[in-house]
Design an enzyme around this catalytic site. Sequence first.
Site, PDB file in Angstrom:
ATOM      1  N   ARG A  48       0.845  -1.201   0.000  1.00 40.90           N
ATOM      2  CA  ARG A  48       0.000   0.000   0.000  1.00 40.90           C
ATOM      3  C   ARG A  48       0.874   1.244   0.000  1.00 40.90           C
ATOM      4  O   ARG A  48       0.631   2.203  -0.716  1.00 40.90           O
ATOM      5  CB  ARG A  48      -0.970   0.019   1.195  1.00 40.90           C
ATOM      6  CG  ARG A  48      -1.672   1.366   1.326  1.00 40.90           C
ATOM      7  CD  ARG A  48      -2.902   1.387   2.234  1.00 40.90           C
ATOM      8  NE  ARG A  48      -2.838   0.491   3.353  1.00 40.90           N
ATOM      9  CZ  ARG A  48      -2.071   0.661   4.449  1.00 40.90           C
ATOM     10  NH1 ARG A  48      -1.310   1.729   4.568  1.00 40.90           N
ATOM     11  NH2 ARG A  48      -2.098  -0.228   5.411  1.00 40.90           N
ATOM     12  N   TYR A 100     -17.131  15.665 -15.823  1.00 44.08           N
ATOM     13  CA  TYR A 100     -17.453  14.230 -15.860  1.00 44.08           C
ATOM     14  C   TYR A 100     -18.500  13.894 -14.790  1.00 44.08           C
ATOM     15  O   TYR A 100     -18.376  14.327 -13.640  1.00 44.08           O
ATOM     16  CB  TYR A 100     -16.151  13.436 -15.628  1.00 44.08           C
ATOM     17  CG  TYR A 100     -16.355  11.946 -15.529  1.00 44.08           C
ATOM     18  CD1 TYR A 100     -16.703  11.198 -16.647  1.00 44.08           C
ATOM     19  CD2 TYR A 100     -16.210  11.287 -14.317  1.00 44.08           C
ATOM     20  CE1 TYR A 100     -16.903   9.827 -16.549  1.00 44.08           C
ATOM     21  CE2 TYR A 100     -16.397   9.916 -14.216  1.00 44.08           C
ATOM     22  CZ  TYR A 100     -16.741   9.196 -15.338  1.00 44.08           C
ATOM     23  OH  TYR A 100     -16.935   7.851 -15.247  1.00 44.08           O
ATOM     24  N   ASP A 174      -8.357  17.995 -15.366  1.00 36.64           N
ATOM     25  CA  ASP A 174      -8.590  16.599 -15.724  1.00 36.64           C
ATOM     26  C   ASP A 174      -8.225  16.465 -17.204  1.00 36.64           C
ATOM     27  O   ASP A 174      -8.927  16.982 -18.072  1.00 36.64           O
ATOM     28  CB  ASP A 174     -10.062  16.241 -15.470  1.00 36.64           C
ATOM     29  CG  ASP A 174     -10.386  14.794 -15.819  1.00 36.64           C
ATOM     30  OD1 ASP A 174      -9.700  14.210 -16.690  1.00 36.64           O
ATOM     31  OD2 ASP A 174     -11.343  14.250 -15.233  1.00 36.64           O
ATOM     32  N   LYS A 199      -8.691   5.214 -19.548  1.00 40.39           N
ATOM     33  CA  LYS A 199      -9.011   5.628 -20.912  1.00 40.39           C
ATOM     34  C   LYS A 199      -7.750   5.580 -21.786  1.00 40.39           C
ATOM     35  O   LYS A 199      -7.237   4.504 -22.016  1.00 40.39           O
ATOM     36  CB  LYS A 199      -9.666   7.009 -20.884  1.00 40.39           C
ATOM     37  CG  LYS A 199     -10.702   7.185 -19.743  1.00 40.39           C
ATOM     38  CD  LYS A 199     -11.954   6.342 -19.897  1.00 40.39           C
ATOM     39  CE  LYS A 199     -12.839   6.304 -18.648  1.00 40.39           C
ATOM     40  NZ  LYS A 199     -13.241   7.590 -18.090  1.00 40.39           N
TER      41      LYS A 199
HETATM   42  C1  LIG Z   1     -13.701   8.060 -16.781  1.00 36.23           C
HETATM   43  C2  LIG Z   1     -13.395   9.442 -16.357  1.00 36.23           C
HETATM   44  C3  LIG Z   1     -13.123   9.757 -15.013  1.00 36.23           C
HETATM   45  C4  LIG Z   1     -13.234   8.738 -13.902  1.00 36.23           C
HETATM   46  O1  LIG Z   1     -12.227   7.780 -13.996  1.00 36.23           O
HETATM   47  P1  LIG Z   1     -12.401   6.259 -13.481  1.00 36.23           P
HETATM   48  O2  LIG Z   1     -11.095   5.652 -13.834  1.00 36.23           O
HETATM   49  O3  LIG Z   1     -13.577   5.679 -14.192  1.00 36.23           O
HETATM   50  O4  LIG Z   1     -12.624   6.357 -12.001  1.00 36.23           O
HETATM   51  C5  LIG Z   1     -12.795  11.065 -14.705  1.00 36.23           C
HETATM   52  N1  LIG Z   1     -12.744  12.018 -15.655  1.00 36.23           N
HETATM   53  C6  LIG Z   1     -13.000  11.753 -16.943  1.00 36.23           C
HETATM   54  C7  LIG Z   1     -12.922  12.864 -17.949  1.00 36.23           C
HETATM   55  C8  LIG Z   1     -13.334  10.471 -17.351  1.00 36.23           C
HETATM   56  O5  LIG Z   1     -13.616  10.215 -18.638  1.00 36.23           O
END
Ligand SMILES: *Cc1c(COP(=O)(O)O)cnc(C)c1O
Length: 381
Positions: A48, A100, A174, A199
């Site tokens: 961890r 998001y 983000d 992603k």
């Molecule tokens: C998918 C996504 C998230 C969240 O990420 P997870 O890995 O699903 O927790 C945050 N911001 C954007 C723009 C996303 O597409």
Amino acid sequence: MPDQFETLAIHAGQQPDPSTGAVMTPIYQTSTFVQDAVGVHKGYEYSRSGNPTRTALQDCFAALEAAKYGLAFASGLAATDTIIRQFVPGDHILVGGDVYGGTFRLFEKEYKDFGIEFSYVDMDDVQAVQANLRANTKLVWLETPTNPYLGLADIAALAEMLKAQPSKPLFAVDNTFASPYLQQPLALGADLVIHSATKYLGGHSDVVLGLVALNDDELHTKLAFTQNAAGAVPGPMDSFLVLRGIKTLHLRMERHGENAAKIADYLVAHPKVSQIFYPYHASHPQQALARKQMRNGGGMLSFELKGGEAAARAVAESTRLFALAESLGGVESLIEVPAVMTHLSVANSPLAVDPGLVRLSVGVENVDDLIADLEQALAKA
Ligand SMILES: *Cc1c(COP(=O)(O)O)cnc(C)c1O
């Protein structure tokens, strides 16, 4: 180490394994590490707190965002959660308008109850952002491009404005939709970069993971403390998968952008399509900003059908190559109807999207095959 992106993507943070010479970073699938004497160890005690596969990922990712530090988490939302934990009741966080949905839910349904204030404003207008700052604004949270309309905000202009404020709020971006190959927010003046590595960074739709990049020593110490104290860490296998995905990020992003640009040209001329949303397309109102801020237009594209929701559903249910699914950023192409899939939770709110909107995550398949697939699906709309 040479500092070109492509070279960093393949080598940064990684050396051949000292015990065996393995060229690829091993998956250190272990929870604990032997100590030579009490308190004497090789830098790892418990997974961890730290794991060598995770360290390699964090360091490689930091290099791609031109950051001093990278931190990995169990998901993109776990990364976001770790950042929001640094704030206290009475603090205000100003958030981009079409953030998001999961981020919106975390802020509204979890942190609001703890006394943190959130408000929302479209960040394409720097003056509107400035006008919405409060004396207690501690963080500004931006997504660009946004989902699903691919709206942009000028990161450098926002950073400059925020740095001139007496309250000096932190500025977080983000960067999931762009990936560090297309856009590096820290270099444009942001303080924090967040990714859902689920992603584009992972890139193969086979892992859920989050990442944070930053330069500030003190903030890094705090976030690393929370990473261990709250424990939302990724396992070694997941860290390995993202580290491997990153090795081809630059190649994938080039092809995602090429394919999406061709599909944008195809769709804009289609008689059943009323409007497309793609940052590098001439029809995008912020095309100039896109070309200044992003290396290409990316792989995400949305379009509106003249036939409304029925037409959108018909197209999304008729593609053969484009899989009908949520998520994005993988090598394979995906299609979805945001109003009834990814954005159902914001129906009847100011964030609601047009029911005739279709969102594509354009993959890296042969683009003629992708266009032929859209052609036969549009014929059914
Ligand atoms: C998918 C996504 C998230 C969240 O990420 P997870 O890995 O699903 O927790 C945050 N911001 C954007 C723009 C996303 O597409």
